[in-house]
Design an enzyme around this catalytic site. Sequence first.
Site, PDB file in Angstrom:
ATOM      1  N   CYS A  42       7.786   3.885   5.973  1.00 39.77           N
ATOM      2  CA  CYS A  42       6.862   3.744   4.858  1.00 39.77           C
ATOM      3  C   CYS A  42       7.587   3.465   3.544  1.00 39.77           C
ATOM      4  O   CYS A  42       6.954   3.109   2.552  1.00 39.77           O
ATOM      5  CB  CYS A  42       6.001   4.991   4.699  1.00 39.77           C
ATOM      6  SG  CYS A  42       6.937   6.501   4.406  1.00 39.77           S
ATOM      7  N   CYS A  84       0.827  -1.197   0.000  1.00 44.00           N
ATOM      8  CA  CYS A  84       0.000   0.000   0.000  1.00 44.00           C
ATOM      9  C   CYS A  84       0.867   1.255   0.000  1.00 44.00           C
ATOM     10  O   CYS A  84       0.647   2.187  -0.788  1.00 44.00           O
ATOM     11  CB  CYS A  84      -0.923  -0.007   1.212  1.00 44.00           C
ATOM     12  SG  CYS A  84      -2.206   1.269   1.168  1.00 44.00           S
ATOM     13  N   CYS A  85       1.880   1.280   0.852  1.00 47.71           N
ATOM     14  CA  CYS A  85       2.786   2.431   0.900  1.00 47.71           C
ATOM     15  C   CYS A  85       3.534   2.603  -0.421  1.00 47.71           C
ATOM     16  O   CYS A  85       3.771   3.726  -0.868  1.00 47.71           O
ATOM     17  CB  CYS A  85       3.796   2.264   2.038  1.00 47.71           C
ATOM     18  SG  CYS A  85       3.135   2.586   3.695  1.00 47.71           S
ATOM     19  N   CYS A 111      -1.123   8.167   7.575  1.00 52.20           N
ATOM     20  CA  CYS A 111      -2.464   7.851   7.073  1.00 52.20           C
ATOM     21  C   CYS A 111      -3.372   7.408   8.227  1.00 52.20           C
ATOM     22  O   CYS A 111      -2.918   6.730   9.159  1.00 52.20           O
ATOM     23  CB  CYS A 111      -2.393   6.746   6.027  1.00 52.20           C
ATOM     24  SG  CYS A 111      -1.520   7.226   4.512  1.00 52.20           S
ATOM     25  N   CYS A 114      -3.511   3.732   9.562  1.00 55.67           N
ATOM     26  CA  CYS A 114      -2.254   3.171  10.079  1.00 55.67           C
ATOM     27  C   CYS A 114      -1.630   4.036  11.166  1.00 55.67           C
ATOM     28  O   CYS A 114      -0.447   3.887  11.477  1.00 55.67           O
ATOM     29  CB  CYS A 114      -1.260   2.985   8.936  1.00 55.67           C
ATOM     30  SG  CYS A 114      -1.855   1.911   7.608  1.00 55.67           S
TER      31      CYS A 114
END
Length: 250
Positions: A246, A137-138, A220, A223
């Site tokens: 990240c 995702c990062c 985010c 998280c």
Amino acid sequence: MTAVTETRSVPELRALADEGAARFAALEADPANAAYDRRVELARQALVWAAETFGEQLTVASSMGDEVLVHLVGTSIPGADVFFLDTGYHFAETLGTRDAYQAMLPLQIRTILPLLTVPQQDAEYGTKLHDRDPDACCAMRKVEPLNRALSTHQAWVTGMRRVDAPTRTDIGLVGWDERRQMVKLNPIAAWTDDDVDRYVDEHQVFLNPLRQEGYASIGCAPCTRPVAEGEDARAGRWAGKDKTECGLHT
């Protein structure tokens, strides 16, 4: 900002990085520069050096959770280019902080978006990828947009500090980004938490409202959580997972 548009080769950029690193390492090592006010002045000097050296080829990365850096840049090198990575998962308070700094300081803040919207990513990779594979995702929502934002520049500025994490204890005010082959500046690298608090108080720095709710390190929303008193500031990032970065700085 100085209009520096010349094309420089990687060896030329590396030489500038080495020159800057040596210069500011020597200044840091001078006992006369050990006090708080001198650390602040060195941070400003590093920014001015970068602006004079790279001009429009210099950019600043901000998560709007590094408010002191944004204030320092806006009051040291007016007109600086600042980019904000809008992952699609930010807190509303973080987006509001971005808008506030655009209005308050002479900065050119641009927002960089991922290639996929959150719904598009969910459709292709499944919902809540951040829970199942936060690295993936990062990579899509932070690292790729960052690389795109940096691709037209020769040097970038970050808010990294040595006290932030064990992976950051050796960073200098000026360095070299090996992955991206460009100069990287960390003007507040030497600042302690007390330095940050003092600077905020002295300059009445506008802070992300999440600070008042216990968010010490802001990323985010899915998280990031508040931290308890005495808990490490980074403990609120990817809590419960074997992840501390990240990928922007590794």
